[in-house]
Each structure stands twice: as structure tokens, then as C-alpha cells.
Write a protein that holds these residues in place. Structure first.
Motif, PDB file in Angstrom:
ATOM      1  N   ASN A  25       0.851  -1.187   0.000  1.00  0.00           N
ATOM      2  CA  ASN A  25       0.000   0.000   0.000  1.00  0.00           C
ATOM      3  C   ASN A  25       0.896   1.249   0.000  1.00  0.00           C
ATOM      4  OD1 ASN A  25      -1.664   2.132   0.548  1.00  0.00           O
ATOM      5  ND2 ASN A  25      -2.802   1.096   2.191  1.00  0.00           N
ATOM      6  N   PHE A  26       0.966   1.925  -1.150  1.00  0.00           N
ATOM      7  CA  PHE A  26       1.888   3.060  -1.273  1.00  0.00           C
ATOM      8  C   PHE A  26       1.458   4.269  -0.452  1.00  0.00           C
ATOM      9  CE2 PHE A  26       5.132   2.176  -4.619  1.00  0.00           C
ATOM     10  CZ  PHE A  26       4.889   0.815  -4.677  1.00  0.00           C
ATOM     11  N   GLY A  27       0.203   4.280  -0.039  1.00  0.00           N
ATOM     12  CA  GLY A  27      -0.265   5.355   0.839  1.00  0.00           C
ATOM     13  C   GLY A  27       0.252   5.191   2.263  1.00  0.00           C
ATOM     14  N   HIS A  28       0.609   3.951   2.590  1.00  0.00           N
ATOM     15  CA  HIS A  28       1.116   3.658   3.936  1.00  0.00           C
ATOM     16  C   HIS A  28       2.279   2.677   3.810  1.00  0.00           C
ATOM     17  CE1 HIS A  28      -2.403   5.545   5.819  1.00  0.00           C
ATOM     18  NE2 HIS A  28      -3.065   5.037   4.793  1.00  0.00           N
ATOM     19  N   LEU A  29       3.235   3.039   2.977  1.00  0.00           N
ATOM     20  CA  LEU A  29       4.318   2.120   2.624  1.00  0.00           C
ATOM     21  C   LEU A  29       5.111   1.645   3.839  1.00  0.00           C
ATOM     22  CD1 LEU A  29       5.596   0.703   0.272  1.00  0.00           C
ATOM     23  CD2 LEU A  29       6.915   2.759  -0.241  1.00  0.00           C
ATOM     24  N   ASP A  31       4.178   1.309   6.810  1.00  0.00           N
ATOM     25  CA  ASP A  31       3.409   0.340   7.618  1.00  0.00           C
ATOM     26  C   ASP A  31       3.622  -1.076   7.076  1.00  0.00           C
ATOM     27  OD1 ASP A  31       2.450   2.501   8.945  1.00  0.00           O
ATOM     28  OD2 ASP A  31       0.379   2.337   8.248  1.00  0.00           O
ATOM     29  N   ASP A  32       3.589  -1.201   5.727  1.00  0.00           N
ATOM     30  CA  ASP A  32       3.778  -2.525   5.130  1.00  0.00           C
ATOM     31  C   ASP A  32       5.219  -3.012   5.300  1.00  0.00           C
ATOM     32  OD1 ASP A  32       1.170  -2.879   4.486  1.00  0.00           O
ATOM     33  OD2 ASP A  32       1.381  -2.530   2.327  1.00  0.00           O
TER      34      ASP A  32
END
Ligand code: DX5
Ligand code: ZN
Length: 231
Positions: A25-29, A31-32
Motif C-alpha cells: 500500500n503506497f499510501g502507507h508504505l 506500515d507494510d
């Protein structure tokens, strides 16, 4: 023993997995990245695309720098770009463990693989599905890793090309016949249905994007793909 020899020793007792952040998820990179830091995955696989060598553009150095800041596993950089040798200093500065270049993108492949090693990284050579193994017959000793594409590069979430099982077995034979410690990595369409068979065919490292980040529980999926738990 250098760290790659150590890794090779480790793979005798385990099957390695490199999640591809292309499906994160590039919006929450971050986090991943943190999720994978806390999984039993081995490397982070970073897919760089230039819109020329492949019909897509992914990300470049600013994004990779951000990943590097939060990653606590080695970086495996897969360059799907023309003239990848231009970026050896930048990939080295990133602190990558492996720099993968495509055979199809390098006119002077032998030179490029040695430039990568001279920069202190592990040299990886990647083959598209249509490229036969004979294209790397004369540089096998110069590569620390061979990455076999099991989809045509450019996009995540594509269907695995079945013929790669046989290509993996033949590459394993080539490497073992010469008594080399070159790692075999497979990239594209890897999932819980084909992972065990790919390790069985001789793969050391599997890349998985959508199978990991599209899973309900990505951390548990890493364990399933590595064969650490029954599926
Ligand atoms: C494809 C990339 C792959 C891709 C894999 O061009 O090199 O690393 O992210 O994605 P999946 O596992 O979804 O096929
Ligand atoms: Zn890749």
C-alpha cells in the motif's frame, strides 16, 4: 565467511522469501515495510521500472530511500530499466545486498556483473521468460544470483508461466554441475499453489507481491509460502 556465503548456508536449511513491495500500500508504505520486518521474510524485493524496458513505471530513489530507512531486512533491487549500469553508485549508496540487472538490457553483461561486485554488492542477472538459459552460460561464474522471471516483467498480479519449472530444474543442474553457489530466484505469479514445487525444482528465493500483500494475513502468508506451516 561473507554475508552471502552465510545466506547460502542458511538456505540449505530454509527456503527464502522476498516480498515485492510493488504490491504494498503506497499510501502507507512504511506500515507494510514494518509488517514485513516483523515477519519471517528474508529480503525486500524492490521493482524499479522505467517505462522503456518494460511498459510501466514504478518508483525510483526517493521511494527506495524511504523504504531503506524503515527496512530491517536486506534489499534485493530488481532493475527493469535500460542501461542499469548507470545507477550502480546509487544502488550501492542505498546499501542494497543484491543488484539485479536484465540480461536483455545489458550489451556488456560480463562487465556490468563485475562492476556490481566491485561496488561491494551481489551480482544478479535476470532473464525474461522468453530468454533461454544459454544466454548466461558464459557469465554464470560472474553472477551471485540468477533471477528467472515467471511472468513478463512490468506488472504485479500476473499469471505464473508453468514452463518455468523446467527452466528452474535446468538452471539448478547447470549450477550444480559447475559446483557453484549461485542462488536461483523466481519472480512473478508465485503463490501458495506453486511455491513448494518451485523450491522443489531448485529455487532458493521466491519473490511474491500480490500473494503476500493481497492476503488476509500477510505475515502468515509468508510462513505458508516458505513452507514453515501447512497451508
Ligand atoms: C514484475 C515484478 C515482480 C512483481 C511480482 O515485473 O518484477 O516482482 O512485483 O508480483 P506478483 O507476485 O504479484 O506476480
Ligand atoms: Zn521483481
Amino acid at each position: 565467511m561473507d554475508n552471502f556465503a552465510q545466506l547460502k548456508k542458511n538456505v540449505m536449511s530454509k527456503q527464502m522469501l522476498a516480498p515485492s513491495l510493488l504490491s504494498a500500500n503506497f499510501g502507507h508504505l512504511t506500515d507494510d515495510v514494518e509488517l514485513m520486518n516483523n515477519s519471517r521474510c528474508d529480503w525486500f524485493h524492490l521493482d524499479v521500472m522505467d517505462g522503456v524496458f518494460v511498459p510501466n513505471i514504478s518508483f525510483g530513489f526517493p521511494v527506495m530511500e524511504a523504504i531503506k530507512k524503515s527496512a530491517r531486512k536486506p534489499l534485493d533491487v530488481h532493475l527493469m530499466i535500460v542501461q542499469p549500469e548507470k545507477f550502480i553508485p546509487e544502488i550501492k549508496a542505498l546499501g542494497a545486498l543484491v543488484m539485479n540487472v536484465h540480461q536483455e538490457a545489458c550489451v556488456h553483461l560480463h562487465r556490468v556483473l563485475h562492476q556490481i561486485r566491485d561496488a561491494g554488492m551481489k551480482s544478479g542477472v535476470t532473464l525474461n521468460p522468453a530468454t533461454p538459459l544459454c544466454m548466461i552460460e558464459d557469465v554464470l561464474e560472474d553472477a551471485d544470483l540468477v533471477l528467472l522471471m515467471s511472468v513478463n516483467p512490468g506488472f504485479g498480479g500476473q499469471k505464473f508461466i508453468e514452463r518455468i519449472y523446467d527452466k528452474t530444474r535446468r538452471l539448478r543442474e547447470m549450477i550444480d554441475r559447475r559446483n557453484l553457489s549461485t542462488l536461483i530466484e523466481i519472480d512473478g505469479g508465485v503463490n501458495r499453489k506453486n511455491a513448494a514445487a518451485l523450491y522443489g525444482a531448485g529455487a532458493d528465493v521466491l519473490v511474491a507481491g500480490s500473494a503476500v500483500f493481497g492476503a488476509v494475513d500477510p505475515v502468515a502468508e509468508v510462513d505458508i509460502l516458505k513452507g514453515l506451516v501447512p497451508r
